[in-house]
Write an enzyme that holds these catalytic residues in place. Structure first.
Site, PDB file in Angstrom:
ATOM      1  CG  ASN A 177      37.388  36.784  43.725  1.00  8.12           C
ATOM      2  OD1 ASN A 177      38.171  36.600  42.789  1.00  8.12           O
ATOM      3  ND2 ASN A 177      36.200  36.191  43.788  1.00  8.12           N
ATOM      4  CG  HIS A 182      35.691  38.576  40.677  1.00 10.56           C
ATOM      5  ND1 HIS A 182      34.627  38.469  41.558  1.00 10.56           N
ATOM      6  CD2 HIS A 182      35.379  37.785  39.610  1.00 10.56           C
ATOM      7  CE1 HIS A 182      33.722  37.647  41.060  1.00 10.56           C
ATOM      8  NE2 HIS A 182      34.150  37.213  39.873  1.00 10.56           N
ATOM      9  CG  ASP A 183      34.677  39.954  45.056  1.00 12.14           C
ATOM     10  OD1 ASP A 183      34.152  39.527  44.005  1.00 12.14           O
ATOM     11  OD2 ASP A 183      34.961  39.222  46.020  1.00 12.14           O
ATOM     12  CB  THR A 184      37.506  45.984  44.146  1.00 14.53           C
ATOM     13  OG1 THR A 184      38.534  45.241  43.446  1.00 14.53           O
ATOM     14  CG2 THR A 184      37.506  45.535  45.602  1.00 14.53           C
TER      15      THR A 184
END
Length: 278
Positions: A177, A182-184
């Site tokens: 992720n 997604h998280d970056t």
């Protein structure tokens, strides 16, 4: 020293013969799909490595995901249907999928999933791994079959298999992720992708009879057409923009056509085919 060299040579020959023994495809013998997260085409194409791949191979300028959110798109890409999956919750699906078609033709496959803990793990989270991005573990005929489930591996196995010449015909690579954006963000994902895959893309031996499919699961939620970046790079692929309106089902259709797999009798049958990019 000589014995070590002979053993290494024999190992290489075995792996080459094993790959050569697999049914040959019309356009390629190996397909590597790497899938990223939640970004529109216009943002992804501006990134250096994604842009390089797009210029080097077939750049799809009118390519769409199927729906929102993430998980249904992964299911669609591997089974030709949403299979009534509409969210990112844990699901167990009793459905035929791409694995059934591949194995029926004696083709090999592996899903390389970053941070996946192995051992047929069916939990929702582990580190930066999330099950919603690993469609194969949700198919009951894989989840409940130990030998099949063993083909879902931690992505750390990818480099070893590549070095040994034992990558399967069908490779499904899922970054974690952080690395998938997604998280970056897409800039982070692009940099990771370049660092991880440039050496493979630039290796003519590695890319022989191989295509690299780079795509996203979905565009951003506010995007009207759910347009996503998708490119296909390979020695036999013509470079240039492809304006045909295609989607994730079209990629499944391409694999079925290349290896004469038949079909799953779902949206893979009616999907607009990938145009002649060869």
């Amino acid at each position: 020293m000589l014995n070590i060299l002979l053993i290494a040579l024999c190992s290489l020959l075995v792996s080459v013969q094993s790959f050569a023994a697999s049914p040959r495809g019309k356009y390629f013998d190996r397909a590597i799909t790497v899938i990223f997260e939640n970004e529109n085409y216009t943002a992804a194409i501006k990134q250096p490595f994604f842009n390089q791949l797009a210029r080097r191979g077939a750049n799809f300028t009118n390519f769409s995901a199927i729906t929102h959110p993430s998980q249904p798109n992964y299911i669609a890409l591997t089974s030709g249907s949403l299979n009534n999956v509409t969210n990112d919750k844990l699901v167990d699906i009793n459905s035929k999928n791409i694995v059934d078609l591949l194995e029926a033709k004696k083709l090999t496959w592996k899903a390389y999933i970053e941070d996946y803990p192995g051992n047929c793990f069916t939990g929702n989270l582990s580190g930066k791994y999330v099950r919603k991005h690993n469609p194969f573990i949700s198919y009951l005929n894989i989840q409940n079959n130990a030998s099949r489930c063993a083909n879902i591996v931690n992505a750390s196995n990818f480099e070893q298999d590549a070095a040994n010449g034992t990558l399967p015909n069908y490779v499904f690579y899922v970054p974690n992720n952080r690395n998938n954006g997604h998280d970056t963000n897409v800039t982070f994902a692009d940099k990771w992708y370049s660092q991880k895959f440039t050496k493979y893309v630039n290796d003519t031996n590695f890319m022989q009879n191989t295509i690299l499919i780079s795509t996203f699961d979905e565009g951003q939620q506010n995007a009207k057409l759910n347009q996503i970046y998708t490119s296909i790079v390979g020695a036999t692929v013509k470079s240039g923009d492809v304006s045909a309106q295609v989607n994730l089902y079209s990629l499944l259709n391409l694999l079925e056509d290349n290896w004469s797999l038949g079909n799953l009798g779902k949206a893979d049958v009616t999907a607009a085919p990938i145009p002649n990019i060869w």
